[in-house]
Design an enzyme around this catalytic site. Structure first.
Site, PDB file in Angstrom:
ATOM      1  CE  LYS A   1       6.507  -9.575   0.284  1.00 36.70           C
ATOM      2  NZ  LYS A   1       7.712  -8.766   0.357  1.00 36.70           N
TER       3      LYS A   1
ATOM      4  CD  GLU B   1       2.209  -2.980   2.586  1.00 42.74           C
ATOM      5  OE1 GLU B   1       1.903  -3.564   1.553  1.00 42.74           O
ATOM      6  OE2 GLU B   1       3.388  -2.764   2.925  1.00 42.74           O
TER       7      GLU B   1
ATOM      8  CG  HIS C   1     -19.099  14.248 -12.171  1.00 47.78           C
ATOM      9  ND1 HIS C   1     -20.263  14.979 -12.357  1.00 47.78           N
ATOM     10  CD2 HIS C   1     -18.092  15.151 -12.154  1.00 47.78           C
ATOM     11  CE1 HIS C   1     -19.950  16.262 -12.477  1.00 47.78           C
ATOM     12  NE2 HIS C   1     -18.639  16.400 -12.346  1.00 47.78           N
TER      13      HIS C   1
HETATM   14  O1  PA5 Z   1       6.177  -1.754   2.130  1.00 48.18           O
HETATM   15  C1  PA5 Z   1       6.505  -2.925   2.085  1.00 48.18           C
HETATM   16  O2  PA5 Z   1       7.347  -3.394   2.869  1.00 48.18           O
HETATM   17  C2  PA5 Z   1       5.926  -3.898   1.059  1.00 48.18           C
HETATM   18  O3  PA5 Z   1       4.850  -3.370   0.394  1.00 48.18           O
HETATM   19  C3  PA5 Z   1       7.011  -4.271   0.062  1.00 48.18           C
HETATM   20  O4  PA5 Z   1       7.448  -3.102  -0.592  1.00 48.18           O
HETATM   21  C4  PA5 Z   1       6.516  -5.271  -0.970  1.00 48.18           C
HETATM   22  O5  PA5 Z   1       5.967  -6.399  -0.347  1.00 48.18           O
HETATM   23  C5  PA5 Z   1       7.668  -5.703  -1.874  1.00 48.18           C
HETATM   24  O6  PA5 Z   1       8.729  -6.184  -1.100  1.00 48.18           O
HETATM   25  P1  PA5 Z   1      10.168  -6.326  -1.684  1.00 48.18           P
HETATM   26  O7  PA5 Z   1      10.691  -4.972  -2.007  1.00 48.18           O
HETATM   27  O8  PA5 Z   1      10.957  -7.008  -0.629  1.00 48.18           O
HETATM   28  O9  PA5 Z   1      10.042  -7.156  -2.939  1.00 48.18           O
END
Ligand code: PA5
Length: 394
Positions: A385, A260, A281
């Site tokens: 989202k 990410e 393995h």
């Molecule tokens: O790293 C990030 O920003 C995302 O992976 C969020 O953690 C994930 O989408 C969850 O978001 P939130 O904590 O707002 O529910």
């Protein structure tokens, strides 16, 4: 103590780079992940809460992505492998919920709802479901649910305030995947008996190393530079392969962090989580003999915390066998010209985990600057989202 062996990276030496300039660029991003580890009032609030809430049989975390992976990693790394008090619902598969309800007793369960934005539909759906169930079972919501969310008004925070729930803040300047050492990871960790002070102590050691202007000792920089230079030469994937069952979820946590943070603007490194010796393995054939496009990052533990002799002609122990196999695997890769490096850690302890989090978070921050991208946003996740919400409203 953490050591980094770059010998098999094919780079041998880290090429010159202006480390101070990179550190300045990172500071300019104004991220909190390496500052909020000093936040003592949060630790006090968590400790007080844990003291008053020590009788729960089960803890259930409702959260996803960066709001779940840290807790999962901490539980697997520092908790017991088979005795489980914590369940983390990082999905919305109804089977998970059904089978969870077969195991928990609402009267003895605490729910921690974690979402920084307070608007993630998966987590809000879990909140809606479980808050109703707690009430239907005749319990006070505020006795069985607590919330970890961003400091500003958001859908979950507003709801939690209405219901008079205890709320822990996720600092504004700490992104989800960098939030393991805020209440997001620390609260569930504390509630299952993990020493969070030691975790933060290790993180501070890791932070000092991350902020060191000396490239000869700055391990996050060395790691990032290795990843970057190899990436420039066509090594587009990184495998993290811990040789410790307890660290299997650490590799999962890291996979999100790298994917990410760095996967943007048509750039990126594909992270692959693996486990030694298991994946020797399963995956090793590919790593040794498939396309030469992977950097293998071994994570080895000097003292695994248990030693069991094997009554066999080899006269060895399980721990020694694991180490011998790791070395043999690394040698096989080197013989085949496959870049690999080893990160050595003394043990799987709170201090070591704290240092490891900072090592990989720091490396990710450096990598972002080296690749010229902002490691701290996630436009691709936000788009998905948004489209989910639009589809729900149709
Ligand atoms: O790293 C990030 O920003 C995302 O992976 C969020 O953690 C994930 O989408 C969850 O978001 P939130 O904590 O707002 O529910």
């Amino acid at each position: 103590m953490i050591e980094l062996d770059l010998l098999n990276s094919t780079l041998k030496e880290i090429e010159e780079e202006n480390l101070n300039e990179l550190l300045e660029k990172i500071h300019a991003r104004k991220q909190g992940f390496y500052y909020t580890i000093d936040d003592e009032p949060v630790v006090e609030k968590i400790n007080e809460f844990a003291e008053k809430n020590s009788d729960f049989e089960h803890i259930v975390v409702c959260g996803i992505g960066g709001s779940a992976l840290g807790a999962i990693c901490l539980q697997q790394s520092l908790g017991h492998l088979y005795r489980n008090k914590l369940f983390v619902l990082d999905n919305i598969d109804p089977v998970m919920i059904k089978e969870l309800e077969e195991v928990i007793d609402y009267s003895k369960t605490l729910f921690i709802v974690i979402t920084k934005s307070g608007g993630t539909v998966e987590t809000l759906s879990q909140y809606d479901y479980f808050s109703k169930k707690i009430k239907e079972n005749g319990y006070e919501l505020s006795d069985h649910m607590v919330v970890v969310t961003g400091p500003q008004s958001n859908p979950l925070r507003d709801e939690a305030e209405k219901e008079d729930l205890v709320i822990f803040d996720v600092p504004e300047n700490v992104g989800g995947r960098f939030s393991v050492l805020t209440a997001v990871g620390l609260l569930p960790a504390k509630l299952i008996g993990i020493d969070i002070e030691k975790l933060l102590k290790g993180a501070k050691v890791g932070r000092d190393n991350f902020l060191s202007p000396d490239s000869a000792i700055n391990l996050p920089f060395q790691l990032a530079k290795t990843q970057f230079d190899l990436n420039q030469k066509g090594i587009t994937m990184n495998v993290l392969m811990p040789y410790a069952q307890k660290l299997i979820k650490f590799a999962d946590w890291w996979r999100q962090l790298l994917a990410e943070s760095i996967g943007k603007e048509r750039k990126g490194i594909t992270p692959i989580n693996a486990l030694g010796v298991t994946d020797q393995h399963s995956q090793l054939q590919l790593y040794n003999d498939g396309p030469n496009d992977k950097l293998i990052i071994f994570l080895e533990i000097k003292n695994l915390g248990a030693e069991i002799a094997i009554d066999s002609p080899y006269k060895t122990t399980f721990g020694e066998l694991l180490q011998i196999e790791k070395n043999a695997t690394a040698s096989s890769l080197t013989k085949n010209g496959r870049p690999n490096i080893t990160i050595s850690v003394d043990s799987v302890s709170e201090e070591a985990l704290g240092q490891l989090f900072l090592l990989f978070e720091g490396a990710t921050a450096f990598l972002g600057e080296l690749m010229g991208i902002n490691a701290f946003d996630q436009p691709g996740v936000e788009l998905s989202k948004k489209l989910t919400k639009e589809a729900l409203l149709k």
